[in-house]
Design a protein around this motif. Sequence first.
Motif, PDB file in Angstrom:
ATOM      1  N   ALA A  61      64.476  -2.918  53.143  1.00 55.40           N
ATOM      2  CA  ALA A  61      63.349  -3.851  53.196  1.00 55.40           C
ATOM      3  C   ALA A  61      62.126  -3.127  52.636  1.00 55.40           C
ATOM      4  O   ALA A  61      61.857  -1.988  53.004  1.00 55.40           O
ATOM      5  N   ILE A  62      61.413  -3.785  51.762  1.00 62.59           N
ATOM      6  CA  ILE A  62      60.259  -3.187  51.092  1.00 62.59           C
ATOM      7  C   ILE A  62      59.021  -3.957  51.517  1.00 62.59           C
ATOM      8  O   ILE A  62      59.015  -5.189  51.541  1.00 62.59           O
ATOM      9  N   TRP A  63      57.946  -3.214  51.812  1.00 65.59           N
ATOM     10  CA  TRP A  63      56.714  -3.868  52.253  1.00 65.59           C
ATOM     11  C   TRP A  63      55.530  -2.960  52.002  1.00 65.59           C
ATOM     12  O   TRP A  63      55.622  -1.739  52.146  1.00 65.59           O
ATOM     13  N   SER A  64      54.413  -3.546  51.607  1.00 65.58           N
ATOM     14  CA  SER A  64      53.150  -2.810  51.486  1.00 65.58           C
ATOM     15  C   SER A  64      52.015  -3.811  51.381  1.00 65.58           C
ATOM     16  O   SER A  64      52.228  -4.989  51.102  1.00 65.58           O
ATOM     17  N   THR A  65      50.815  -3.327  51.631  1.00 64.46           N
ATOM     18  CA  THR A  65      49.622  -4.162  51.547  1.00 64.46           C
ATOM     19  C   THR A  65      49.002  -3.963  50.168  1.00 64.46           C
ATOM     20  O   THR A  65      48.599  -2.855  49.829  1.00 64.46           O
ATOM     21  N   LEU A  66      48.956  -5.025  49.386  1.00 69.24           N
ATOM     22  CA  LEU A  66      48.478  -4.943  48.001  1.00 69.24           C
ATOM     23  C   LEU A  66      47.403  -5.994  47.729  1.00 69.24           C
ATOM     24  O   LEU A  66      47.294  -6.977  48.445  1.00 69.24           O
ATOM     25  N   ASP A  67      46.667  -5.775  46.661  1.00 68.34           N
ATOM     26  CA  ASP A  67      45.654  -6.725  46.221  1.00 68.34           C
ATOM     27  C   ASP A  67      46.075  -7.455  44.944  1.00 68.34           C
ATOM     28  O   ASP A  67      45.239  -7.800  44.126  1.00 68.34           O
ATOM     29  N   GLU A  68      47.369  -7.658  44.748  1.00 68.89           N
ATOM     30  CA  GLU A  68      47.883  -8.367  43.559  1.00 68.89           C
ATOM     31  C   GLU A  68      47.412  -7.722  42.256  1.00 68.89           C
ATOM     32  O   GLU A  68      47.046  -8.402  41.306  1.00 68.89           O
ATOM     33  N   MET A  69      47.418  -6.396  42.225  1.00 73.95           N
ATOM     34  CA  MET A  69      46.982  -5.671  41.026  1.00 73.95           C
ATOM     35  C   MET A  69      48.094  -4.820  40.425  1.00 73.95           C
ATOM     36  O   MET A  69      47.841  -3.994  39.555  1.00 73.95           O
ATOM     37  N   CYS A  70      49.315  -4.998  40.895  1.00 69.17           N
ATOM     38  CA  CYS A  70      50.414  -4.157  40.421  1.00 69.17           C
ATOM     39  C   CYS A  70      50.598  -4.246  38.917  1.00 69.17           C
ATOM     40  O   CYS A  70      50.632  -5.333  38.346  1.00 69.17           O
TER      41      CYS A  70
ATOM     42  N   LYS B 190      43.770   0.405  47.986  1.00 65.12           N
ATOM     43  CA  LYS B 190      42.693   0.746  48.908  1.00 65.12           C
ATOM     44  C   LYS B 190      43.198   1.721  49.967  1.00 65.12           C
ATOM     45  O   LYS B 190      44.296   1.551  50.514  1.00 65.12           O
ATOM     46  N   ILE B 191      42.387   2.717  50.279  1.00 63.92           N
ATOM     47  CA  ILE B 191      42.746   3.686  51.305  1.00 63.92           C
ATOM     48  C   ILE B 191      42.964   2.981  52.637  1.00 63.92           C
ATOM     49  O   ILE B 191      43.901   3.299  53.375  1.00 63.92           O
ATOM     50  N   GLU B 192      42.138   1.993  52.944  1.00 62.80           N
ATOM     51  CA  GLU B 192      42.301   1.224  54.187  1.00 62.80           C
ATOM     52  C   GLU B 192      43.702   0.618  54.272  1.00 62.80           C
ATOM     53  O   GLU B 192      44.340   0.636  55.328  1.00 62.80           O
TER      54      GLU B 192
ATOM     55  N   MET C 160      46.417   1.732  52.784  1.00 58.23           N
ATOM     56  CA  MET C 160      47.398   2.798  52.981  1.00 58.23           C
ATOM     57  C   MET C 160      47.434   3.243  54.440  1.00 58.23           C
ATOM     58  O   MET C 160      48.504   3.521  54.988  1.00 58.23           O
ATOM     59  N   VAL C 161      46.264   3.306  55.094  1.00 54.27           N
ATOM     60  CA  VAL C 161      46.207   3.682  56.506  1.00 54.27           C
ATOM     61  C   VAL C 161      46.909   2.621  57.356  1.00 54.27           C
ATOM     62  O   VAL C 161      47.716   2.943  58.236  1.00 54.27           O
ATOM     63  N   LEU C 162      46.624   1.345  57.093  1.00 54.70           N
ATOM     64  CA  LEU C 162      47.272   0.265  57.836  1.00 54.70           C
ATOM     65  C   LEU C 162      48.786   0.281  57.630  1.00 54.70           C
ATOM     66  O   LEU C 162      49.553   0.081  58.578  1.00 54.70           O
ATOM     67  N   ASP C 163      49.223   0.545  56.407  1.00 53.17           N
ATOM     68  CA  ASP C 163      50.664   0.618  56.130  1.00 53.17           C
ATOM     69  C   ASP C 163      51.292   1.814  56.855  1.00 53.17           C
ATOM     70  O   ASP C 163      52.411   1.710  57.369  1.00 53.17           O
ATOM     71  N   ALA C 164      50.581   2.932  56.906  1.00 49.98           N
ATOM     72  CA  ALA C 164      51.091   4.104  57.615  1.00 49.98           C
ATOM     73  C   ALA C 164      51.244   3.795  59.108  1.00 49.98           C
ATOM     74  O   ALA C 164      52.231   4.211  59.740  1.00 49.98           O
ATOM     75  N   GLN C 165      50.294   3.062  59.672  1.00 52.72           N
ATOM     76  CA  GLN C 165      50.390   2.673  61.082  1.00 52.72           C
ATOM     77  C   GLN C 165      51.605   1.774  61.312  1.00 52.72           C
ATOM     78  O   GLN C 165      52.319   1.914  62.306  1.00 52.72           O
ATOM     79  N   THR C 166      51.839   0.856  60.375  1.00 55.25           N
ATOM     80  CA  THR C 166      52.994  -0.035  60.496  1.00 55.25           C
ATOM     81  C   THR C 166      54.293   0.757  60.403  1.00 55.25           C
ATOM     82  O   THR C 166      55.220   0.532  61.184  1.00 55.25           O
ATOM     83  N   LEU C 167      54.362   1.693  59.476  1.00 59.69           N
ATOM     84  CA  LEU C 167      55.580   2.501  59.339  1.00 59.69           C
ATOM     85  C   LEU C 167      55.785   3.383  60.570  1.00 59.69           C
ATOM     86  O   LEU C 167      56.922   3.558  61.018  1.00 59.69           O
TER      87      LEU C 167
END
Length: 112
Positions: free
Chosen positions: A77-86, A94-96, A98-105
Amino acid sequence: MREKIDECAKKVEEKFGVKIQIDEIQHEESPATKEDASVVLALKNAIKKTRGIDAKCVGIGGGTVGAHFRALGFDAAIWSTLDEMCHQPNEYCKIENMVLDAQTLAALFLEK
């Protein structure tokens, strides 16, 4: 998708009198992970717990490392928080986020 690319190339060849050669350097396909797979359920739970988001399963058009795991028979399963800029000019993360994603992981890895 390949059919559409070939169709567009043929139109360009006919319009401009040129020959187009298409070399496919990389191509990945993998079976979709089932929505009731334990990794999916655990990730959805971690996202709900840390972010308050009811995650849903969707497919993406790009290749991810998950395809390699699925090809080996593992659920992924793949997941991350993005701003549709890939893959766009000025792509950023955004660093914010990445921090939120780290907390989720972290919540995912600590789940029993």
